[in-house]
Design an enzyme around this catalytic site. Structure first.
Site, PDB file in Angstrom:
ATOM      1  N   ASP A  34       0.856  -1.190   0.000  1.00 32.16           N
ATOM      2  CA  ASP A  34       0.000   0.000   0.000  1.00 32.16           C
ATOM      3  C   ASP A  34       0.896   1.245   0.000  1.00 32.16           C
ATOM      4  O   ASP A  34       1.894   1.302   0.726  1.00 32.16           O
ATOM      5  CB  ASP A  34      -0.922  -0.009   1.224  1.00 32.16           C
ATOM      6  CG  ASP A  34      -2.058   0.993   1.092  1.00 32.16           C
ATOM      7  OD1 ASP A  34      -3.212   0.564   0.956  1.00 32.16           O
ATOM      8  OD2 ASP A  34      -1.787   2.215   1.119  1.00 32.16           O
ATOM      9  N   ILE A  35       0.528   2.219  -0.800  1.00 29.52           N
ATOM     10  CA  ILE A  35       1.328   3.436  -0.943  1.00 29.52           C
ATOM     11  C   ILE A  35       1.304   4.284   0.338  1.00 29.52           C
ATOM     12  O   ILE A  35       2.208   5.091   0.575  1.00 29.52           O
ATOM     13  CB  ILE A  35       0.811   4.242  -2.167  1.00 29.52           C
ATOM     14  CG1 ILE A  35       1.906   5.086  -2.774  1.00 29.52           C
ATOM     15  CG2 ILE A  35      -0.428   5.053  -1.826  1.00 29.52           C
ATOM     16  CD1 ILE A  35       1.533   5.623  -4.158  1.00 29.52           C
ATOM     17  N   GLU A 100     -12.142   3.557  -1.572  1.00 24.78           N
ATOM     18  CA  GLU A 100     -11.708   4.646  -2.462  1.00 24.78           C
ATOM     19  C   GLU A 100     -11.368   4.150  -3.851  1.00 24.78           C
ATOM     20  O   GLU A 100     -11.471   4.894  -4.826  1.00 24.78           O
ATOM     21  CB  GLU A 100     -10.472   5.338  -1.869  1.00 24.78           C
ATOM     22  CG  GLU A 100     -10.810   6.180  -0.642  1.00 24.78           C
ATOM     23  CD  GLU A 100      -9.574   6.681   0.084  1.00 24.78           C
ATOM     24  OE1 GLU A 100      -8.444   6.386  -0.357  1.00 24.78           O
ATOM     25  OE2 GLU A 100      -9.746   7.361   1.109  1.00 24.78           O
ATOM     26  N   VAL A 101     -10.916   2.913  -3.927  1.00 21.49           N
ATOM     27  CA  VAL A 101     -10.552   2.335  -5.227  1.00 21.49           C
ATOM     28  C   VAL A 101     -11.546   1.216  -5.522  1.00 21.49           C
ATOM     29  O   VAL A 101     -11.660   0.258  -4.737  1.00 21.49           O
ATOM     30  CB  VAL A 101      -9.104   1.802  -5.228  1.00 21.49           C
ATOM     31  CG1 VAL A 101      -8.767   1.201  -6.587  1.00 21.49           C
ATOM     32  CG2 VAL A 101      -8.116   2.908  -4.862  1.00 21.49           C
ATOM     33  N   HIS A 105     -10.307  -5.339  -3.403  1.00 24.85           N
ATOM     34  CA  HIS A 105      -9.002  -5.635  -2.818  1.00 24.85           C
ATOM     35  C   HIS A 105      -9.143  -5.936  -1.337  1.00 24.85           C
ATOM     36  O   HIS A 105     -10.033  -5.423  -0.666  1.00 24.85           O
ATOM     37  CB  HIS A 105      -8.035  -4.463  -3.014  1.00 24.85           C
ATOM     38  CG  HIS A 105      -8.570  -3.142  -2.533  1.00 24.85           C
ATOM     39  ND1 HIS A 105      -9.461  -2.397  -3.284  1.00 24.85           N
ATOM     40  CD2 HIS A 105      -8.371  -2.452  -1.388  1.00 24.85           C
ATOM     41  CE1 HIS A 105      -9.766  -1.286  -2.610  1.00 24.85           C
ATOM     42  NE2 HIS A 105      -9.121  -1.310  -1.453  1.00 24.85           N
ATOM     43  N   HIS A 107      -7.015  -5.631   2.249  1.00 23.43           N
ATOM     44  CA  HIS A 107      -5.872  -5.065   2.954  1.00 23.43           C
ATOM     45  C   HIS A 107      -5.343  -6.157   3.874  1.00 23.43           C
ATOM     46  O   HIS A 107      -6.116  -6.758   4.626  1.00 23.43           O
ATOM     47  CB  HIS A 107      -6.303  -3.887   3.838  1.00 23.43           C
ATOM     48  CG  HIS A 107      -6.837  -2.710   3.082  1.00 23.43           C
ATOM     49  ND1 HIS A 107      -6.125  -1.554   2.894  1.00 23.43           N
ATOM     50  CD2 HIS A 107      -8.036  -2.515   2.462  1.00 23.43           C
ATOM     51  CE1 HIS A 107      -6.856  -0.687   2.200  1.00 23.43           C
ATOM     52  NE2 HIS A 107      -8.015  -1.236   1.927  1.00 23.43           N
TER      53      HIS A 107
HETATM   54  P1  5GP Z   1      -9.753   1.466   0.008  1.00 28.24           P
HETATM   55  O1  5GP Z   1     -10.323   1.630  -1.369  1.00 28.24           O
HETATM   56  O2  5GP Z   1      -9.873   0.062   0.518  1.00 28.24           O
HETATM   57  O3  5GP Z   1     -10.295   2.434   1.005  1.00 28.24           O
HETATM   58  O4  5GP Z   1      -8.225   1.798  -0.023  1.00 28.24           O
HETATM   59  C1  5GP Z   1      -7.450   1.916  -1.158  1.00 28.24           C
HETATM   60  C2  5GP Z   1      -6.013   1.788  -0.719  1.00 28.24           C
HETATM   61  O5  5GP Z   1      -5.190   1.881  -1.872  1.00 28.24           O
HETATM   62  C3  5GP Z   1      -5.539   2.864   0.250  1.00 28.24           C
HETATM   63  O6  5GP Z   1      -5.018   2.228   1.404  1.00 28.24           O
HETATM   64  C4  5GP Z   1      -4.453   3.619  -0.523  1.00 28.24           C
HETATM   65  O7  5GP Z   1      -3.371   4.006   0.280  1.00 28.24           O
HETATM   66  C5  5GP Z   1      -4.036   2.624  -1.569  1.00 28.24           C
HETATM   67  N1  5GP Z   1      -3.611   3.224  -2.823  1.00 28.24           N
HETATM   68  C6  5GP Z   1      -4.246   4.218  -3.514  1.00 28.24           C
HETATM   69  N2  5GP Z   1      -3.595   4.496  -4.649  1.00 28.24           N
HETATM   70  C7  5GP Z   1      -2.528   3.658  -4.689  1.00 28.24           C
HETATM   71  C8  5GP Z   1      -1.464   3.478  -5.643  1.00 28.24           C
HETATM   72  O8  5GP Z   1      -1.380   4.128  -6.677  1.00 28.24           O
HETATM   73  N3  5GP Z   1      -0.538   2.521  -5.343  1.00 28.24           N
HETATM   74  C9  5GP Z   1      -0.601   1.768  -4.219  1.00 28.24           C
HETATM   75  N4  5GP Z   1       0.362   0.861  -4.019  1.00 28.24           N
HETATM   76  N5  5GP Z   1      -1.593   1.922  -3.303  1.00 28.24           N
HETATM   77  C10 5GP Z   1      -2.531   2.858  -3.550  1.00 28.24           C
END
Ligand code: 5GP
Length: 112
Positions: A34-35, A100-101, A105, A107
């Protein structure tokens, strides 16, 4: 009803359009750091097939694919030596779940 967005960031990572810090890859999944890590170890595990979120995956991925996915998750847990140390697995679903994405996925976090 929401449609899968082919331009989401994880779709781009899968297509090698955006780099990632890869931890594991096989036929079914890709896993990378995770970034913005929330623990000493914080990786994401994504299926290579397109699912918007965990509900979409559970409803629409066939049983063989689901079982392969979880088997790959287990391989990652073992490879990272988390099996006996401990870890958390989380899935955010939808805007109200903090997602957010919009490519499904998991974690995987650990402070070991
Ligand atoms: P969620 O959608 O489950 O809330 O979280 C998306 C996760 O993707 C976040 O923890 C964020 O830090 C991670 N993330 C967002 N953009 C990128 C990226 O471009 N590269 C990587 N490696 N992680 C990302």
């Amino acid at each position: 009803i929401m449609k899968y967005d082919n331009e989401n960031i994880f779709a781009k990572i899968l297509k090698d359009k955006i780099p990632c810090d890869k931890v594991f890859e096989d036929e079914h999944v890709l896993s990378f750091k995770d970034i913005n890590p929330q623990a000493k170890l914080h990786i994401l595990i994504i299926p290579k097939k397109k699912f918007i979120d965990i509900a979409d995956f559970l409803e629409n991925a066939d049983e063989e694919y689901q079982s392969s996915f979880w088997s790959s998750v287990n391989k990652i847990i073992i490879k990272l030596e988390l099996r006996d140390k401990g870890f958390q697995i989380k899935a955010h679903k939808g805007k109200d779940g903090g997602q957010e994405v919009f490519h499904f996925h998991l974690h995987l976090l650990s402070n070991s």
